[in-house]
Design a protein around this motif. Structure first.
Motif, mmCIF file in Angstrom:
data_model
loop_
_atom_site.group_PDB
_atom_site.id
_atom_site.type_symbol
_atom_site.label_atom_id
_atom_site.label_comp_id
_atom_site.label_asym_id
_atom_site.label_seq_id
_atom_site.Cartn_x
_atom_site.Cartn_y
_atom_site.Cartn_z
ATOM 1 N N VAL A 22 0.838 -1.207 0.000
ATOM 2 C CA VAL A 22 0.000 0.000 0.000
ATOM 3 C C VAL A 22 0.867 1.248 0.000
ATOM 4 C CG1 VAL A 22 -1.692 1.329 1.320
ATOM 5 C CG2 VAL A 22 -1.967 -1.150 1.080
ATOM 6 N N LYS A 23 1.926 1.244 0.806
ATOM 7 C CA LYS A 23 2.829 2.400 0.857
ATOM 8 C C LYS A 23 3.403 2.706 -0.524
ATOM 9 C CE LYS A 23 7.081 1.850 2.326
ATOM 10 N NZ LYS A 23 7.938 2.435 1.248
ATOM 11 N N ASP A 24 3.845 1.664 -1.230
ATOM 12 C CA ASP A 24 4.448 1.860 -2.545
ATOM 13 C C ASP A 24 3.415 2.249 -3.593
ATOM 14 O OD1 ASP A 24 6.860 1.184 -1.407
ATOM 15 O OD2 ASP A 24 6.863 -0.880 -2.151
ATOM 16 N N ALA A 25 2.255 1.600 -3.576
ATOM 17 C CA ALA A 25 1.233 1.872 -4.598
ATOM 18 C C ALA A 25 0.656 3.273 -4.465
ATOM 19 C CB ALA A 25 0.110 0.832 -4.510
ATOM 20 N N LEU A 26 0.567 3.786 -3.223
ATOM 21 C CA LEU A 26 -0.063 5.085 -2.988
ATOM 22 C C LEU A 26 0.954 6.187 -2.702
ATOM 23 C CD1 LEU A 26 -2.487 3.155 -2.837
ATOM 24 C CD2 LEU A 26 -3.371 4.524 -0.942
ATOM 25 N N GLY A 27 2.229 5.832 -2.577
ATOM 26 C CA GLY A 27 3.257 6.838 -2.322
ATOM 27 C C GLY A 27 3.131 7.490 -0.957
ATOM 28 N N LEU A 28 2.955 6.693 0.089
ATOM 29 C CA LEU A 28 2.746 7.227 1.428
ATOM 30 C C LEU A 28 4.073 7.371 2.179
ATOM 31 C CD1 LEU A 28 -0.352 5.069 2.474
ATOM 32 C CD2 LEU A 28 -0.311 7.222 1.196
ATOM 33 N N ASP A 29 4.110 8.298 3.125
ATOM 34 C CA ASP A 29 5.288 8.531 3.956
ATOM 35 C C ASP A 29 4.950 8.274 5.419
ATOM 36 O OD1 ASP A 29 7.002 9.420 1.854
ATOM 37 O OD2 ASP A 29 5.938 11.345 1.863
ATOM 38 N N ARG A 30 5.922 7.752 6.147
ATOM 39 C CA ARG A 30 5.723 7.417 7.560
ATOM 40 C C ARG A 30 5.643 8.682 8.406
ATOM 41 N NH1 ARG A 30 8.862 6.116 12.176
ATOM 42 N NH2 ARG A 30 8.014 4.391 13.414
ATOM 43 N N GLU A 31 4.718 8.675 9.352
ATOM 44 C CA GLU A 31 4.536 9.806 10.256
ATOM 45 C C GLU A 31 4.038 9.263 11.594
ATOM 46 O OE1 GLU A 31 1.586 13.694 10.697
ATOM 47 O OE2 GLU A 31 2.037 12.870 8.710
ATOM 48 N N GLY B 41 2.601 8.834 19.238
ATOM 49 C CA GLY B 41 3.370 7.630 19.502
ATOM 50 C C GLY B 41 3.038 6.453 18.614
ATOM 51 N N ILE B 42 2.091 6.621 17.699
ATOM 52 C CA ILE B 42 1.656 5.537 16.810
ATOM 53 C C ILE B 42 2.106 5.828 15.391
ATOM 54 C CG2 ILE B 42 -0.346 4.317 15.860
ATOM 55 C CD1 ILE B 42 -1.816 4.989 18.452
ATOM 56 N N PRO B 43 2.760 4.877 14.727
ATOM 57 C CA PRO B 43 3.195 5.120 13.345
ATOM 58 C C PRO B 43 2.037 4.976 12.356
ATOM 59 C CG PRO B 43 3.879 2.929 14.052
ATOM 60 C CD PRO B 43 3.260 3.590 15.251
ATOM 61 N N TYR B 44 1.928 5.961 11.478
ATOM 62 C CA TYR B 44 0.991 5.938 10.361
ATOM 63 C C TYR B 44 1.784 6.187 9.085
ATOM 64 C CZ TYR B 44 -2.592 6.734 13.971
ATOM 65 O OH TYR B 44 -3.395 6.642 15.084
ATOM 66 N N TRP B 45 1.146 5.931 7.957
ATOM 67 C CA TRP B 45 1.713 6.302 6.658
ATOM 68 C C TRP B 45 0.669 7.158 5.968
ATOM 69 C CZ3 TRP B 45 2.819 2.097 9.375
ATOM 70 C CH2 TRP B 45 4.174 1.703 9.461
ATOM 71 N N ARG B 46 1.079 8.371 5.518
ATOM 72 C CA ARG B 46 0.113 9.329 4.999
ATOM 73 C C ARG B 46 0.560 9.877 3.659
ATOM 74 N NH1 ARG B 46 -1.163 14.038 8.852
ATOM 75 N NH2 ARG B 46 -2.956 14.191 7.463
ATOM 76 N N GLY B 47 -0.402 10.343 2.897
ATOM 77 C CA GLY B 47 -0.111 10.985 1.629
ATOM 78 C C GLY B 47 -1.385 11.349 0.908
ATOM 79 N N SER B 48 -1.231 12.031 -0.208
ATOM 80 C CA SER B 48 -2.367 12.385 -1.071
ATOM 81 C C SER B 48 -2.256 11.597 -2.359
ATOM 82 C CB SER B 48 -2.375 13.888 -1.369
ATOM 83 O OG SER B 48 -2.609 14.628 -0.198
ATOM 84 N N VAL B 49 -3.348 10.995 -2.745
ATOM 85 C CA VAL B 49 -3.382 10.157 -3.941
ATOM 86 C C VAL B 49 -4.185 10.863 -5.020
ATOM 87 C CG1 VAL B 49 -4.090 7.944 -4.893
ATOM 88 C CG2 VAL B 49 -3.190 8.074 -2.553
ATOM 89 N N ILE C 74 -2.636 2.593 8.751
ATOM 90 C CA ILE C 74 -2.084 2.056 9.977
ATOM 91 C C ILE C 74 -1.895 0.553 9.806
ATOM 92 C CG2 ILE C 74 -4.359 1.673 11.038
ATOM 93 C CD1 ILE C 74 -3.084 2.376 13.737
ATOM 94 N N ARG C 75 -0.855 0.031 10.395
ATOM 95 C CA ARG C 75 -0.651 -1.414 10.420
ATOM 96 C C ARG C 75 -1.058 -1.916 11.803
ATOM 97 N NH1 ARG C 75 5.010 -4.905 9.980
ATOM 98 N NH2 ARG C 75 3.994 -6.957 10.160
ATOM 99 N N SER C 76 -2.001 -2.858 11.860
ATOM 100 C CA SER C 76 -2.453 -3.363 13.152
ATOM 101 C C SER C 76 -1.327 -4.123 13.844
ATOM 102 C CB SER C 76 -3.683 -4.261 12.990
ATOM 103 O OG SER C 76 -3.349 -5.441 12.298
ATOM 104 N N LEU C 77 -1.406 -4.177 15.150
ATOM 105 C CA LEU C 77 -0.329 -4.785 15.929
ATOM 106 C C LEU C 77 -0.265 -6.291 15.718
ATOM 107 C CD1 LEU C 77 1.908 -4.080 17.941
ATOM 108 C CD2 LEU C 77 0.259 -4.494 19.793
#
Length: 291
Positions: A59-68, A72-80, A92-95
């Motif tokens: 998903v990160k590669d297909a949508l071009g998301l960046d980690r943020e 305290g919780i890591p997300y990957w965000r971007g505009s598609v 978000i990746r579940s634990l």
């Protein structure tokens, strides 16, 4: 956000609050500090939940998301931007695997970004002979198979069959009107099919073609094409929390990595995850997530 309520007497808004100054008598004032929630600058149009590393990377590669990291919780965000439609995405990746961790991931997305639609994206097990490894299933309805009663005469299952709100179901239908049913996609020189389906979901990993769960699902709904371990948690979390937050619905996108039988293995997981992520990108313009 802070709300002020003034009157004569004692003001009680319920729950915990901070009281400043005099709270009894004429001009009593209560200052109620609400828990922080997404403002217009941090909200996302689409929230994405993944489980496995391969799913999150796809998903990160297909949508071009960046980690943020937020709270305290890591997300990957971007505009598609897909064919002129721009959507803000937060992933978000579940634990852990399973329904409970998916519900927690949903709550993190809801509190932090208030997405209009949440998509559960990744791999699943093929359940229907017409579904091949590498194909992708889009589900707006699930059959939860784990509710059951254990008796001396055997297991009595009590299935649930939640469905996403019609506004999302109609959006998925529009996707198939434009792309065909099944839809045909190409990825890295090979083709795969995309189908609408019912998702079978529960905590058990199914690796037996003759399992009692498979027989139950076929009897409950012969349209079950793919099984996973998380979709029931997503549907329940939306039912309990999403409706009250103004969210519009959910969708499940599963790339088929195996056939849920004795030959189940990891060989196709990366390919299936990539295909699911590519279908998510194509589906986003159809989702009811834009103002």
């Amino acid at each position: 956000m802070t709300s002020r309520f003034e009157n004569s007497g004692i003001v009680n808004q319920g729950g915990s609050m901070t009281i400043s100054g005099t709270a009894v008598g004429d001009g009593a004032t209560v200052v109620h500090h609400h828990p922080p929630e997404a403002d217009i600058g941090t909200r996302s149009d689409v929230g994405v939940i993944t489980v496995k590393d391969s799913e999150a990377r796809a998903v990160k590669d297909a949508l071009g998301l960046d980690r943020e990291v937020v709270g305290g919780i890591p997300y990957w965000r971007g505009s598609v931007d897909h064919r002129g439609v721009v959507a803000r995405v937060a992933m978000i990746r579940s634990l852990h695997q399973g329904q409970r961790s998916t519900m927690a991931a949903f709550e993190h997305l809801r509190e932090t970004f208030r997405p209009a639609v949440v998509a559960l994206v990744g791999i699943g097990g093929g359940f229907h002979p017409d579904v091949s490894a590498g194909d992708v299933a889009i589900g707006t309805r699930v059959v939860y198979y784990d509710l059951r009663k254990e008796t001396a005469d055997g297991v009595q299952r009590r299935g649930e069959n939640p469905e996403t709100p019609a506004i999302v179901g109609n959006s998925v239908n529009s996707f198939f009107v434009d792309h065909g049913e099944p839809a045909r996609f190409e990825s890295e020189g090979s083709g795969f099919h995309v189908i609408p389906c019912v998702i079978g979901t529960g905590e058990a990993v199914i690796a037996d073609a003759e399992s009692e769960i498979r027989k139950y699902l076929k009897h409950y709904n012969d349209k079950v094409s793919v099984v996973d371990m998380e979709a029931g948690g997503l549907a329940q979390a939306f039912f309990e929390r999403g409706n009250s937050s103004g969210m519009r619905g959910w969708v499940v996108i599963r790339g088929v990595s195996d056939h849920s039988d004795k030959d189940k293995n990891d060989a196709m997981q990366n390919t299936a995850a990539r295909h699911a992520a590519e279908v998510l990108r194509a589906l986003i313009p159809y989702l009811p997530c834009h103002a």
